[in-house]
Design a protein around this motif. Structure first.
Motif, PDB file in Angstrom:
ATOM      1  N   ALA A   1       0.854  -1.198   0.000  1.00 22.89           N
ATOM      2  CA  ALA A   1       0.000   0.000   0.000  1.00 22.89           C
ATOM      3  C   ALA A   1       0.881   1.236   0.000  1.00 22.89           C
ATOM      4  CB  ALA A   1      -0.908   0.005   1.226  1.00 22.89           C
TER       5      ALA A   1
ATOM      6  N   SER B   1       0.417   5.845  -0.105  1.00 18.32           N
ATOM      7  CA  SER B   1      -0.495   6.987  -0.074  1.00 18.32           C
ATOM      8  C   SER B   1       0.334   8.260  -0.098  1.00 18.32           C
ATOM      9  CB  SER B   1      -1.337   6.926   1.204  1.00 18.32           C
ATOM     10  OG  SER B   1      -2.059   8.119   1.403  1.00 18.32           O
TER      11      SER B   1
ATOM     12  N   SER C   1      -4.500   2.152   1.970  1.00 15.29           N
ATOM     13  CA  SER C   1      -5.604   1.206   1.745  1.00 15.29           C
ATOM     14  C   SER C   1      -5.516   0.007   2.683  1.00 15.29           C
ATOM     15  CB  SER C   1      -5.598   0.731   0.291  1.00 15.29           C
ATOM     16  OG  SER C   1      -4.360   0.113  -0.007  1.00 15.29           O
TER      17      SER C   1
END
Length: 194
Positions: free
Chosen positions: A58, A60, A90
Motif C-alpha cells: 500500500a 499513499s 488502503s
C-alpha cells in the motif's frame, strides 16, 4: 508485521504544499536501490517512483497547502500531511516509522520517530521518494503557469533566481506568506506602493 514508512518533502521551499507519503513495502517483492531521495538522481527517483507504486502492499501521498502552512506553521503542516498519508493507506499498518524527531498526533497506530530514517529503513526511503517526486512534479507543473519564476529549476527553494523573480514579479497565491523572505518581499512591495 506490516510497517509503514512515512516521510515528507518540501519543508524548505518558499512556495507550494508540503507533501508526505506513507508506504508499506512487500517483503516478497523487494525493490533494489532504495535510499534517501536526496541521495538519488532525478532519473533514479522517477524509476523507483513507478516501481514502488507497482510493488508496495500500500502507498499513499498527501499534502498540506501553502495556506495551511501559513495558518499552523511548517512543522505542524508537515505532521498533518504525514497523518493524512498514513490515514490514506488502503491497508492499515501495525506500526509506523516516521522520518525525523516527531510523530504526527492523532494516529490510532503505534509510531516511532527515526532521525535519518530515510537512509536507515527501506519503508521510509520509499516514502521519501514518493513525496519528493510528487513535490518536484508539482513544481514543474507550477512552472508552466508561472514560467517567469523558474520553479522547474529551483523547485521553490530560496535561491538567488527565486528571490530575483519575486522582486521582479511579486508574490503569487502559492507562496508561503508566513516565511520571512516572502513576508519581507510583500512588505517591500507594499512600501513601494506608498
Amino acid at each position: 508485521m506490516q510497517i509503514a514508512g512515512v516521510d515528507e518533502a518540501g519543508r524548505g521551499p518558499l512556495v507550494g504544499s508540503v507533501v508526505a507519503a506513507a508506504v508499506i513495502l512487500d517483503p516478497e517483492r523487494p525493490i533494489e536501490g532504495l535510499n534517501d531521495s536526496k541521495k538519488l538522481t532525478e532519473k533514479k527517483r522517477e524509476a523507483l517512483f513507478v516501481e514502488i507504486q507497482e510493488k508496495a502492499i500500500a502507498w499513499s501521498i498527501a499534502e498540506a497547502s501553502a495556506k495551511e502552512i501559513d495558518e499552523i506553521n511548517i512543522l505542524q503542516a508537515s505532521l498533518l500531511a504525514m497523518r493524512r498519508a498514513v490515514e490514506g493507506l488502503s491497508v492499515a499498518p501495525e506500526h509506523v516509522l516516521v522520518d525525523g524527531n516527531k510523530v504526527p498526533q492523532g494516529l490510532v497506530v503505534s509510531c516511532d520517530a527515526v532521525v535519518g530514517g530515510d537512509a536507515l529503513h527501506a519503508e521510509i526511503s520509499a516514502a521519501s521518494i514518493l513525496a519528493k517526486v510528487t513535490r518536484d512534479r508539482q513544481m514543474v507543473e507550477m512552472d508552466q503557469h508561472y514560467p517567469e519564476y523558474g520553479f522547474a529549476k529551483h523547485k521553490g527553494y530560496p535561491t538567488k533566481a527565486h528571490f530575483e523573480a519575486i522582486a521582479a514579479h511579486g508574490v503569487i497565491d502559492e507562496h508561503r506568506r508566513s516565511y520571512a523572505p516572502v513576508r519581507k518581499a510583500l512588505e517591500q512591495i507594499e512600501a513601494e506602493k506608498l
